[in-house]
Write a protein that holds these residues in place. Structure first.
Motif, PDB file in Angstrom:
ATOM      1  N   ARG A 139     -56.340 -12.695 -65.625  1.00 44.92           N
ATOM      2  CA  ARG A 139     -56.467 -11.633 -66.807  1.00 44.92           C
ATOM      3  C   ARG A 139     -56.398 -12.429 -67.854  1.00 44.92           C
ATOM      4  N   PHE A 140     -57.316 -12.033 -68.934  1.00 49.15           N
ATOM      5  CA  PHE A 140     -57.181 -12.436 -70.314  1.00 49.15           C
ATOM      6  C   PHE A 140     -57.175 -11.036 -71.103  1.00 49.15           C
ATOM      7  N   THR A 141     -56.152 -10.970 -71.945  1.00 48.06           N
ATOM      8  CA  THR A 141     -55.942  -9.870 -72.781  1.00 48.06           C
ATOM      9  C   THR A 141     -55.962 -10.390 -74.122  1.00 48.06           C
ATOM     10  N   PHE A 142     -57.093  -9.591 -74.876  1.00 47.92           N
ATOM     11  CA  PHE A 142     -57.066  -9.892 -76.240  1.00 47.92           C
ATOM     12  C   PHE A 142     -56.576  -8.620 -77.023  1.00 47.92           C
ATOM     13  N   LEU A 143     -55.748  -8.962 -77.966  1.00 50.35           N
ATOM     14  CA  LEU A 143     -55.205  -7.822 -79.003  1.00 50.35           C
ATOM     15  C   LEU A 143     -55.970  -8.054 -80.346  1.00 50.35           C
ATOM     16  N   PHE A 144     -56.762  -7.194 -80.819  1.00 49.53           N
ATOM     17  CA  PHE A 144     -57.473  -7.226 -82.005  1.00 49.53           C
ATOM     18  C   PHE A 144     -56.983  -6.338 -83.016  1.00 49.53           C
ATOM     19  N   ASN A 159     -50.102 -24.738 -77.332  1.00 53.66           N
ATOM     20  CA  ASN A 159     -49.466 -24.137 -76.175  1.00 53.66           C
ATOM     21  C   ASN A 159     -50.070 -23.374 -75.279  1.00 53.66           C
ATOM     22  N   VAL A 160     -50.987 -22.433 -75.657  1.00 53.23           N
ATOM     23  CA  VAL A 160     -51.703 -21.551 -75.041  1.00 53.23           C
ATOM     24  C   VAL A 160     -52.813 -22.494 -74.590  1.00 53.23           C
ATOM     25  N   LYS A 161     -53.371 -23.260 -75.051  1.00 54.81           N
ATOM     26  CA  LYS A 161     -54.515 -24.089 -74.696  1.00 54.81           C
ATOM     27  C   LYS A 161     -53.926 -25.090 -73.374  1.00 54.81           C
ATOM     28  N   SER A 162     -53.007 -25.561 -73.769  1.00 54.28           N
ATOM     29  CA  SER A 162     -52.248 -26.491 -72.495  1.00 54.28           C
ATOM     30  C   SER A 162     -52.040 -25.568 -71.486  1.00 54.28           C
ATOM     31  N   GLN A 163     -51.315 -24.424 -71.579  1.00 51.51           N
ATOM     32  CA  GLN A 163     -50.803 -23.759 -70.404  1.00 51.51           C
ATOM     33  C   GLN A 163     -52.048 -23.135 -69.650  1.00 51.51           C
ATOM     34  N   LYS A 200     -59.865  -9.302 -86.315  1.00 50.98           N
ATOM     35  CA  LYS A 200     -59.302 -10.586 -86.021  1.00 50.98           C
ATOM     36  C   LYS A 200     -58.404 -10.622 -84.712  1.00 50.98           C
ATOM     37  N   ILE A 201     -58.364 -11.598 -84.051  1.00 49.95           N
ATOM     38  CA  ILE A 201     -57.408 -11.841 -82.980  1.00 49.95           C
ATOM     39  C   ILE A 201     -56.152 -11.671 -83.573  1.00 49.95           C
ATOM     40  N   GLN A 202     -55.161 -10.839 -83.004  1.00 48.03           N
ATOM     41  CA  GLN A 202     -53.932 -10.810 -83.219  1.00 48.03           C
ATOM     42  C   GLN A 202     -52.908 -11.498 -81.838  1.00 48.03           C
ATOM     43  N   ASN A 203     -53.586 -11.323 -80.896  1.00 48.37           N
ATOM     44  CA  ASN A 203     -52.689 -11.999 -79.762  1.00 48.37           C
ATOM     45  C   ASN A 203     -53.725 -12.073 -78.789  1.00 48.37           C
ATOM     46  N   PHE A 204     -53.577 -13.289 -78.077  1.00 46.04           N
ATOM     47  CA  PHE A 204     -54.295 -13.509 -76.797  1.00 46.04           C
ATOM     48  C   PHE A 204     -53.319 -14.079 -75.694  1.00 46.04           C
ATOM     49  N   LYS A 205     -53.401 -13.675 -74.465  1.00 45.03           N
ATOM     50  CA  LYS A 205     -52.765 -14.056 -73.341  1.00 45.03           C
ATOM     51  C   LYS A 205     -53.409 -13.852 -72.094  1.00 45.03           C
ATOM     52  N   PHE A 206     -52.766 -14.621 -71.195  1.00 45.78           N
ATOM     53  CA  PHE A 206     -53.677 -14.276 -69.730  1.00 45.78           C
ATOM     54  C   PHE A 206     -52.414 -14.518 -68.814  1.00 45.78           C
ATOM     55  N   ASP A 207     -52.694 -14.092 -67.692  1.00 50.03           N
ATOM     56  CA  ASP A 207     -51.614 -13.832 -66.564  1.00 50.03           C
ATOM     57  C   ASP A 207     -52.413 -13.740 -65.249  1.00 50.03           C
ATOM     58  N   ASP A 208     -51.718 -13.845 -64.137  1.00 55.32           N
ATOM     59  CA  ASP A 208     -52.228 -13.618 -62.712  1.00 55.32           C
ATOM     60  C   ASP A 208     -51.687 -12.414 -62.051  1.00 55.32           C
ATOM     61  N   ASN A 209     -51.193 -11.695 -62.435  1.00 51.02           N
ATOM     62  CA  ASN A 209     -50.460 -10.558 -61.777  1.00 51.02           C
ATOM     63  C   ASN A 209     -51.376  -9.123 -61.341  1.00 51.02           C
ATOM     64  N   LEU A 210     -52.367  -9.397 -61.394  1.00 48.25           N
ATOM     65  CA  LEU A 210     -53.316  -8.502 -60.879  1.00 48.25           C
ATOM     66  C   LEU A 210     -53.146  -7.925 -59.602  1.00 48.25           C
ATOM     67  N   ASP A 211     -52.716  -8.679 -58.558  1.00 49.41           N
ATOM     68  CA  ASP A 211     -52.426  -8.252 -57.339  1.00 49.41           C
ATOM     69  C   ASP A 211     -51.320  -7.233 -57.272  1.00 49.41           C
ATOM     70  N   ALA A 212     -50.272  -7.563 -57.947  1.00 52.64           N
ATOM     71  CA  ALA A 212     -48.935  -6.537 -57.909  1.00 52.64           C
ATOM     72  C   ALA A 212     -49.220  -5.199 -58.695  1.00 52.64           C
ATOM     73  N   GLU A 213     -50.107  -5.391 -59.848  1.00 48.46           N
ATOM     74  CA  GLU A 213     -50.489  -4.181 -60.302  1.00 48.46           C
ATOM     75  C   GLU A 213     -51.389  -3.406 -59.655  1.00 48.46           C
ATOM     76  N   ILE A 214     -52.398  -3.808 -58.845  1.00 49.31           N
ATOM     77  CA  ILE A 214     -53.141  -3.072 -58.104  1.00 49.31           C
ATOM     78  C   ILE A 214     -52.479  -2.308 -56.756  1.00 49.31           C
ATOM     79  N   GLU A 215     -51.739  -3.287 -56.364  1.00 48.73           N
ATOM     80  CA  GLU A 215     -50.594  -2.631 -55.434  1.00 48.73           C
ATOM     81  C   GLU A 215     -49.809  -1.421 -55.830  1.00 48.73           C
TER      82      GLU A 215
END
Length: 147
Positions: free
Chosen positions: A111-116, A66-70, A124-139
């Motif tokens: 943004r890619f976020t890795f939890l090791f 699912n991560v690969k597809s998204q 070991k990787i525990q979680n990997f996710k990505f998002d595009d909310n950087l503009d809202a966070e910086i504002e």
């Protein structure tokens, strides 16, 4: 002659295995390898990062698929890839680390976020996710209440 060639093949495989294990000894080495693979093939990079955790690679993991597809769908909309920058690294004790990167694309960053997690002696990787909310966070961080 056959014995010599078998020994040569064994030694080559042995040293490649040692080098591969050594190359994954730190979080920076794991993420550097991830991005090296990502530049050529994002799908294989996701497979690589999840392969660091044998609990996630024991059977076909539908969450990984699912991560690969998204990721494939998302990156198809943002143009060409232009590299990455580390934006933060946080730790809880010495066994849990979160690392985030800006991934630079033509249209916008993501943004890619890795939890090791290191339960014993290997990260070991525990979680990997990505998002595009950087503009809202910086504002939000620029607002006076956050100063």
């Amino acid at each position: 002659m056959k014995r010599q060639s078998k020994l040569t093949v064994f030694l080559i495989l042995f040293f490649l295995t040692i080098n591969f294990t050594k190359a994954q000894s730190t979080i920076n080495e794991i993420t550097n390898e991830f991005f090296k693979v990502y530049e050529k093939n994002p799908q294989k990079a996701v497979d690589y990062i999840f392969s660091t955790n044998n609990w996630m690679s024991k059977e076909k993991n539908y969450d990984v698929e699912n991560v690969k597809s998204q990721l494939s769908n998302f990156t198809g909309l943002v143009g060409d890839y232009h590299g990455y920058e580390k934006i933060t690294e946080k730790s809880l004790g010495e066994s849990l680390k979160l690392v985030s990167y800006i991934i630079k694309y033509d249209r916008q960053p993501i943004r890619f976020t890795f939890l090791f997690y290191k339960p014993k002696d290997v990260w070991k990787i525990q979680n990997f996710k990505f998002d595009d909310n950087l503009d809202a966070e910086i504002e939000e961080s620029a607002k006076i209440n956050n100063l």
